[in-house]
Design a protein around this motif. Sequence first.
Motif, PDB file in Angstrom:
ATOM      1  N   GLU A  32      71.746   4.989 -51.631  1.00  0.00           N
ATOM      2  CA  GLU A  32      72.149   3.822 -52.798  1.00  0.00           C
ATOM      3  C   GLU A  32      71.766   2.559 -51.980  1.00  0.00           C
ATOM      4  OE1 GLU A  32      75.964   1.770 -55.009  1.00  0.00           O
ATOM      5  OE2 GLU A  32      75.668   4.072 -54.952  1.00  0.00           O
TER       6      GLU A  32
ATOM      7  N   SER B   1      72.207  -9.632 -63.832  1.00  0.00           N
ATOM      8  CA  SER B   1      71.914  -8.093 -63.648  1.00  0.00           C
ATOM      9  C   SER B   1      73.331  -7.658 -63.675  1.00  0.00           C
ATOM     10  CB  SER B   1      70.952  -8.053 -62.430  1.00  0.00           C
ATOM     11  OG  SER B   1      69.844  -8.742 -62.556  1.00  0.00           O
TER      12      SER B   1
ATOM     13  N   ILE C  65      68.135   0.932 -52.128  1.00  0.00           N
ATOM     14  CA  ILE C  65      67.546   0.570 -53.264  1.00  0.00           C
ATOM     15  C   ILE C  65      66.782  -0.855 -53.195  1.00  0.00           C
ATOM     16  CG2 ILE C  65      67.751  -0.123 -55.856  1.00  0.00           C
ATOM     17  CD1 ILE C  65      69.723   2.247 -55.869  1.00  0.00           C
ATOM     18  N   ARG C  66      65.822  -1.295 -53.462  1.00  0.00           N
ATOM     19  CA  ARG C  66      65.172  -2.436 -53.460  1.00  0.00           C
ATOM     20  C   ARG C  66      65.598  -3.606 -54.216  1.00  0.00           C
ATOM     21  NH1 ARG C  66      58.995  -1.399 -54.148  1.00  0.00           N
ATOM     22  NH2 ARG C  66      59.819  -0.648 -56.075  1.00  0.00           N
ATOM     23  N   GLU C  67      65.751  -4.791 -54.001  1.00  0.00           N
ATOM     24  CA  GLU C  67      66.237  -5.871 -54.466  1.00  0.00           C
ATOM     25  C   GLU C  67      65.588  -6.213 -56.055  1.00  0.00           C
ATOM     26  OE1 GLU C  67      66.402 -10.659 -54.378  1.00  0.00           O
ATOM     27  OE2 GLU C  67      67.496  -9.520 -52.624  1.00  0.00           O
ATOM     28  N   GLN C  68      64.075  -5.917 -55.916  1.00  0.00           N
ATOM     29  CA  GLN C  68      63.163  -6.033 -57.067  1.00  0.00           C
ATOM     30  C   GLN C  68      63.628  -4.891 -58.196  1.00  0.00           C
ATOM     31  OE1 GLN C  68      61.443  -5.786 -54.228  1.00  0.00           O
ATOM     32  NE2 GLN C  68      59.688  -4.356 -54.627  1.00  0.00           N
ATOM     33  N   ASP C  69      64.182  -3.902 -57.758  1.00  0.00           N
ATOM     34  CA  ASP C  69      64.942  -2.693 -58.711  1.00  0.00           C
ATOM     35  C   ASP C  69      66.053  -2.820 -59.066  1.00  0.00           C
ATOM     36  OD1 ASP C  69      62.149  -1.456 -58.168  1.00  0.00           O
ATOM     37  OD2 ASP C  69      62.776  -0.145 -56.501  1.00  0.00           O
ATOM     38  N   ARG C  70      66.890  -3.834 -58.707  1.00  0.00           N
ATOM     39  CA  ARG C  70      68.341  -3.913 -58.815  1.00  0.00           C
ATOM     40  C   ARG C  70      68.450  -5.327 -59.817  1.00  0.00           C
ATOM     41  NH1 ARG C  70      71.556  -5.431 -54.306  1.00  0.00           N
ATOM     42  NH2 ARG C  70      73.171  -5.536 -55.638  1.00  0.00           N
TER      43      ARG C  70
ATOM     44  N   CYS D 273      74.606  -4.363 -66.184  1.00  0.00           N
ATOM     45  CA  CYS D 273      74.992  -3.136 -65.743  1.00  0.00           C
ATOM     46  C   CYS D 273      76.557  -2.919 -66.320  1.00  0.00           C
ATOM     47  CB  CYS D 273      75.162  -3.011 -64.302  1.00  0.00           C
ATOM     48  SG  CYS D 273      73.482  -2.954 -63.601  1.00  0.00           S
TER      49      CYS D 273
END
Length: 147
Positions: free
Chosen positions: A20, A62, A23-28, A66
């Motif tokens: 967890e 973001s 996870i890259r910032e651009q994916d979150r 979620c």
Amino acid sequence: MLRDDADGDNTRDADFGPREEEIREQDRFLPVANIARIMKRVLPPNEKIAKDAKEALQECVSEFICFVTSEASDRCQTEKRKTINGDDLVWAMGTLGFDDYVGPLKLFLTKYRQASKGEKNERYGQRTTRIPGTGMREYVVFPIGVR
């Protein structure tokens, strides 16, 4: 599968994907350019927005998405469904206390569905006619260009 590294940390095997915290910032987060574009729409033409303000709002937006999606997902799991739809998101907004947005979102969702249906009918060359005495519509499908 979890295993211990030489330093004692638990890591995942390659076939189970990243941990967890990897996870890259651009994916979150949503893209900051999209957030900035939305922010600029409500500002006077020559206003500037600081980078940290864009990034802070990027994270908030973001997280909010979620939050609402998680509530909608819980509803779908309870109802044993696998697909979250617009109605689930509107329901989640109401459940989470965003009642002021429920009415406008329902209206938008209805208009969006009507517009999508119209586009689909045009795309597939459908014409509708009422079936006498039933109140139902009959769809006639024909290839585009043949009318």
